[in-house]
Enzyme design. Structure first.
Site, short mmCIF file in Angstrom:
data_model
loop_
_atom_site.label_atom_id
_atom_site.label_comp_id
_atom_site.label_asym_id
_atom_site.label_seq_id
_atom_site.Cartn_x
_atom_site.Cartn_y
_atom_site.Cartn_z
N CYS A 101 -5.06 -3.39 3.70
CA CYS A 101 -4.63 -2.95 4.75
C CYS A 101 -5.77 -3.00 5.83
O CYS A 101 -6.31 -4.13 6.31
CB CYS A 101 -4.01 -1.45 4.93
SG CYS A 101 -3.17 -0.93 6.14
N GLU B 280 0.78 -1.18 0.00
CA GLU B 280 -0.14 0.06 -0.09
C GLU B 280 0.96 1.21 0.07
O GLU B 280 1.84 1.35 0.65
CB GLU B 280 -0.87 -0.16 1.20
CG GLU B 280 -1.78 1.25 1.32
CD GLU B 280 -2.79 1.11 2.71
OE1 GLU B 280 -3.69 1.92 2.29
OE2 GLU B 280 -2.37 0.72 3.56
N LYS C 78 -10.22 0.71 -2.13
CA LYS C 78 -10.14 0.40 -0.77
C LYS C 78 -11.39 0.78 -0.07
O LYS C 78 -11.79 2.11 -0.01
CB LYS C 78 -8.90 1.00 0.03
CG LYS C 78 -8.81 0.67 1.53
CD LYS C 78 -7.68 1.38 2.11
CE LYS C 78 -7.53 1.21 3.48
NZ LYS C 78 -6.36 1.63 4.19
#
Length: 265
Positions: free
Chosen positions: A154, A41, A114
């Site tokens: 994440c 990321e 995301k």
């Protein structure tokens, strides 16, 4: 058998520096025989402030970051899961934190924005991704020669329902920039849980070290098998981890403990 690799970086505020590092480390990963390589990321920029990435946001399909990823996939003949990069969003002053996937010809074949945005406030340590990021809305996955690959980023790791929604995957990718505080407490246990409950390999590509902006990321890029065993790990610093996806082992886990077939909800 298929070989996969994860690149770990300690990205800086300078995009050109990070592109050069990614070229070098993806080359190292490809040299291991990896058919699929994952970047972390925020690999193209870890700015001095959260808003720095807005200035480097690209339109999908153009820009130096995307050109770099497409060229790397084509040059090395690999599937490249491009960590995340900032893409232009409909909201002024905000970006989409996006994973783009390239096939061995350098063609973009999948995208995931995301969904879950990190927020954390403990003492002097505070983060709020929603200030500069617009959340995605769609589950991401694609078909590779060795099976279905699920996409997450994440903080998504804390939301198991997202992983269930991917379908039955041979591999799940988790690019991340976990903080050292939360990573020390939860990173490995969450990764292993996602591997065990989805009976899938999990490949996590992380930021790992002390960045120019003072942030410390946890690192510990790793490959975990469907039984929950850590097969490879890099604790801190730049580097590459790699390992094998064993289709026979995967099928054996699902056959001996058919939890996916036993689901009721």
């Amino acid at each position: 058998m298929a070989t996969v690799a994860a690149v770990q970086m300690v990205s800086t505020p300078v995009v050109e520096e990070n592109l050069a590092t990614a070229r070098r480390l993806v080359g190292e990963a490809a040299a291991t025989g990896a058919q699929l390589v994952a970047l972390p990321e925020y690999w193209p920029i870890m700015g001095m402030s959260d808003s720095d990435k807005v200035a480097h946001a690209e339109q999908q399909g153009s820009g130096p970051i995307q050109h770099c990823m497409a060229a790397l996939a084509r040059e090395h003949g690999i599937w490249l899961v491009g960590g995340t990069l900032p893409l232009v969003s409909p909201s002024a002053g905000k970006v989409l934190n996006t994973t783009l996937v390239y096939d061995p010809q350098g063609v973009e074949v999948s995208r995931y924005d995301k969904i879950h945005l990190f927020g954390f406030n403990k003492g002097s340590e505070s983060y709020d991704e929603a200030r500069t990021i617009v959340p995605g809305e769609s589950v991401g996955a694609f078909e590779a020669p060795f099976g279905r690959v699920g996409l997450s980023v994440c903080y998504d790791l804390r939301f198991p329902e997202l992983f269930r929604a991917m379908g039955e995957c041979a591999l799940i990718i988790v690019p991340a920039a976990f903080t050292h505080t939360t990573g020390l407490a939860h990173w490995e246990v969450l990764l292993r849980a996602r591997a065990i409950e989805n009976q899938s390999y999990v490949l996590a590509s992380a930021q790992g070290g002390l960045h120019t902006n003072g942030r410390r990321t946890f690192g510990h890029s790793m490959l975990i098998d469907p039984w929950g065993e850590v097969k490879a790990v890099l604790r801190e610093g730049e580097g590459v981890i790699h390992g094998e996806l064993d289709a026979t082992f995967l099928a054996g886990v699902r056959e001996s403990l058919p939890a996916l077939r036993h689901r009721k909800l």
